[in-house]
Design an enzyme around this catalytic site. Structure first.
Site, PDB file in Angstrom:
ATOM      1  CE1 TYR A 204      -3.372   2.632  -0.080  1.00  0.00           C
ATOM      2  CE2 TYR A 204      -3.789   2.279   2.265  1.00  0.00           C
ATOM      3  CZ  TYR A 204      -4.072   2.927   1.078  1.00  0.00           C
ATOM      4  OH  TYR A 204      -5.057   3.874   1.052  1.00  0.00           O
ATOM      5  CD  GLU A 211      -1.879   4.967  -6.347  1.00  0.00           C
ATOM      6  OE1 GLU A 211      -2.475   5.840  -5.672  1.00  0.00           O
ATOM      7  OE2 GLU A 211      -2.158   3.762  -6.302  1.00  0.00           O
TER       8      GLU A 211
END
Length: 282
Positions: A204, A211
Site C-alpha cells: 500500500y 502514484e
C-alpha cells in the site's frame, strides 16, 4: 481520487472472510459469473506480472518496463469498472460509492495521468508560429540534434514511479482476485487469506508513493500544455484547471491514506485472529 488502495485497501466487495454476520450470498448464476470474472481478472494480472518479468530479463533493466505491459494494464484495470456494476445491481453486497471511488481512482491514474501525459511534439509550436508546418516537416526529415525545442518533454510513462505503482497493483490484484475466487468457492486457502491481509503493509505505501510521484512528475507537462484545462471566456462561462485539480488530488492523499491503512490493519487483526482461534478450536 486519492489513495486508490494500492496494497489491499479495496473494499471486500461482499466476499468478506469475517464470520460474525453471515450474509446471504449471490445466487448460483451470479456466483458462476463472479467466479468466471475473478478468474479472468486473476489471469489478466498474472499476464501483466509475467510481462514485467520477461521484459526485465530481456532488457536487463527496470527502466521503461511500462511499455511492455501497457495494453493489458489498461484493459484489465479498466475491466475493474464492472465491479461498480456488480454493487449497483446487488450481485455483490458492497457500497457502490466506496467501490466506485476506489476503482475510479485507479482508472483515473491509468488513463488521465499515465496515458494522457505524453511527449509534446513540435506541433505545439505551430499554433504560435506562422509557417511552422514547413519547419516541422523539415525537422522530421533532417533532425538537428543541436536545435533545442523547449516544448518537448519526456513522457511520464518512463518515470520509475510508474513501475512502483504498477508492481504494487499487480501483486495486490493477483492476491485480491484469487481471494475472491476461492471465497466464492468456499475453499479459501490460509496462505491467500494471510497474503491479502498482510502484504498490504508494504504494498500500500509502495503503491501510493508511486502514484504520488507519477502525478508530481506530470505536473510540469500539464501546466505547460494546459491538458484537460478549460479557460475563460467560453460560451458555458466555465473554467477548469487540471493542474490545480491534480495538486488537490495529491493533497487528498494526506487524510485518506492513513484512514484506509489503519482500517486494513484493524481488519487484519480481526480476520487473522479469528482464523487462529478457529484452528485452535479444531
Amino acid at each position: 481520487m486519492a489513495a486508490s488502495g494500492s496494497g489491499g485497501s479495496r473494499a471486500d466487495n461482499g466476499y468478506s472472510s469475517l464470520p460474525p454476520r453471515r450474509r446471504k450470498g449471490p445466487g448460483a448464476l451470479a456466483t458462476a459469473y463472479l467466479v468466471i470474472y475473478n478468474v479472468v481478472m486473476t489471469a489478466g494480472w498474472l499476464v501483466i506480472a509475467v510481462g514485467l518479468v520477461r521484459a526485465y530479463l530481456a532488457k536487463g533493466s527496470y527502466h521503461s518496463l511500462y511499455y511492455s505491459i501497457e495494453k493489458p494494464l489498461k484493459f484489465f484495470q479498466t475491466g475493474a469498472l464492472l465491479e461498480i456494476l456488480h454493487c449497483a445491481f446487488g450481485i455483490v453486497p458492497s457500497s457502490v460509492v466506496l467501490t466506485a471511488f476506489q476503482v475510479m481512482s485507479r482508472v483515473f491514474l491509468t488513463w488521465a495521468v499515465t496515458h494522457s501525459v505524453k511527449e509534446l511534439s513540435l506541433s505545439c509550436l505551430c499554433a504560435a508560429m506562422p509557417g511552422c508546418s514547413l519547419l516541422l516537416l523539415s525537422w522530421k526529415i533532417f533532425p538537428l540534434s543541436f536545435i533545442h525545442f523547449p516544448c518537448i518533454q519526456a513522457q511520464v510513462q518512463t518515470e520509475d514511479s510508474v513501475l512502483l505503482f504498477v508492481v504494487a497493483w499487480t501483486i495486490t490484484e493477483i492476491i485480491r482476485y484469487s481471494f475472491y475466487t476461492f471465497s466464492l468457492l468456499n475453499h479459501l486457502p490460509y496462505l491467500i487469506k494471510w497474503a491479502r491481509y498482510t502484504l498490504f503493509i508494504v504494498l500500500y505505501p509502495m503503491g501510493v508513493s508511486g502514484e504520488l510521484l507519477t502525478i508530481y512528475a506530470a505536473l510540469p507537462f500539464v501546466r505547460q500544455s494546459g491538458l484537460y484545462s478549460i479557460s475563460l471566456p467560453n460560451k458555458y462561462n466555465f473554467s477548469f484547471d487540471y493542474y490545480t485539480f491534480l495538486i488537490l488530488v495529491m493533497i487528498s492523499y494526506i487524510p485518506i491514506f492513513p484512514q484506509l491503512y489503519f482500517h486494513m490493519l484493524h481488519q487484519r487483526r480481526k480476520v487473522l485472529s479469528h482464523t487462529e482461534e478457529h484452528k485452535k478450536s479444531e
